[in-house]
Design an enzyme around this catalytic site. Structure first.
Site: not given
Length: 302
Positions: A123-124, A164, A250, A280
């Site tokens: 992710d980030w 999202w 995901d 995810h």
């Protein structure tokens, strides 16, 4: 810059998270200081496995994987991004930009002086961690890319990401634990949901979490699109071994693994995998397999 710090008692008694805290002070880019927390387990003299989380989690996400890596003889370092976990939380949304997140973690990386790094990013943790790799390639020995991307805004965002992002801005209450629960296949216990909520005593602590989806470069003229393109130009030249491990379920970043396999020279011939029964937050669903495959990758590329 007004900065909030989550009271330590919010983190007391968390199941499967017995790790001692470690703190590093960095420049907040406005002349002040921010405190970044990280877990640091295993032998200090060993090459580090750097575990970088994303939205809206913190180092708790890796709680089941940290002992596996440490038990195999590796140093394991898992930071909390600014705005998350035990790290400081600037109070205003405008305090957070993509460029600042990269600057904050670049400062942290050089102050901790990690080298010979195996990066595992999701992710980030990837949007920031991959920029660190591009900026400090000599510090990185190999990279595991898990459910993340390095977007330039030149391709349309997925429907899953747009949904999202809309939710993150429109929901009256941003419930981190329930968000993580919804992004897993195996689902969380109520205690685990509470642990993901622990860093955020109330909505005032959630500025960073709320704004993160808006910072993803989603058009060619986004302020960080050019920076990510420049990072890609570096990454496309690096021989660093790259392994992609993505969750089959995901709905936000599925398919992004193909970009890394195509553009990163070090990805050629690696045993990339799309892991079944993983969403995810694949650390929650298949953490033991993710750790095992990463250890195999380290052993094969040493």
């Amino acid at each position: 810059m007004q900065v909030l710090r989550t009271p330590e008692e919010r983190f007391e008694g968390l199941e499967d998270y017995p790790f001692d805290p470690h703190y590093t002070e960095i420049d907040d880019t406005e002349g002040g200081r921010l405190r970044i927390h990280h877990v640091d387990e295993g032998p200090r003299g060993a090459a580090p496995v750097l575990l970088m989380h994303g939205e809206p989690t913190w180092s708790y996400l890796y709680r089941h994987m940290i002992p596996v890596f440490a038990g195999a003889g590796h140093r394991v370092v898992a930071p909390d991004l600014v705005g998350f976990g035990k790290s400081d939380k600037p109070a205003a949304r405008d305090d957070y930009t993509y460029a600042r997140h990269v600057a904050w973690m670049s400062d942290w990386l050089t102050r901790t002086d990690l080298r010979d790094i195996t990066l595992l990013c999701q992710d980030w943790g990837g949007l920031i961690g991959l920029r660190l790799w591009a900026a400090f390639p000599d510090r990185f020995a190999r990279v595991v890319v898990a459910n993340t991307a390095l977007p330039t805004g030149d391709q349309p965002m997925s429907e899953g990401f747009r949904s999202w992002r809309a939710y993150s801005q429109d929901a009256p209450e941003f419930r981190a634990g329930r968000i993580v629960h919804g992004g897993t296949v195996s689902k969380l216990t109520e205690a685990e949901v509470a642990a993901y909520d622990a860093p955020f005593p109330d909505e005032s602590y959630k500025a960073g979490a709320r704004v993160f989806p808006l910072l993803v470069p989603d058009s060619p003229d986004n302020p960080e699109s050019a920076a990510n393109r420049a990072a890609w130009e570096v990454l496309k030249t690096l021989p660093t071994p790259v392994l992609t491990l993505f969750g089959a379920e995901d709905k936000v970043l599925g398919g992004a693994d193909a970009t890394f396999q195509r553009l990163c020279p070090g990805a050629k011939g690696q045993p990339h995998a799309v892991l079944p029964d993983a969403g995810h937050f694949l650390q929650e669903d298949v953490g033991s397999e993710l750790a095992r495959r990463t250890l195999d990758f380290i052993a094969r590329t040493e």
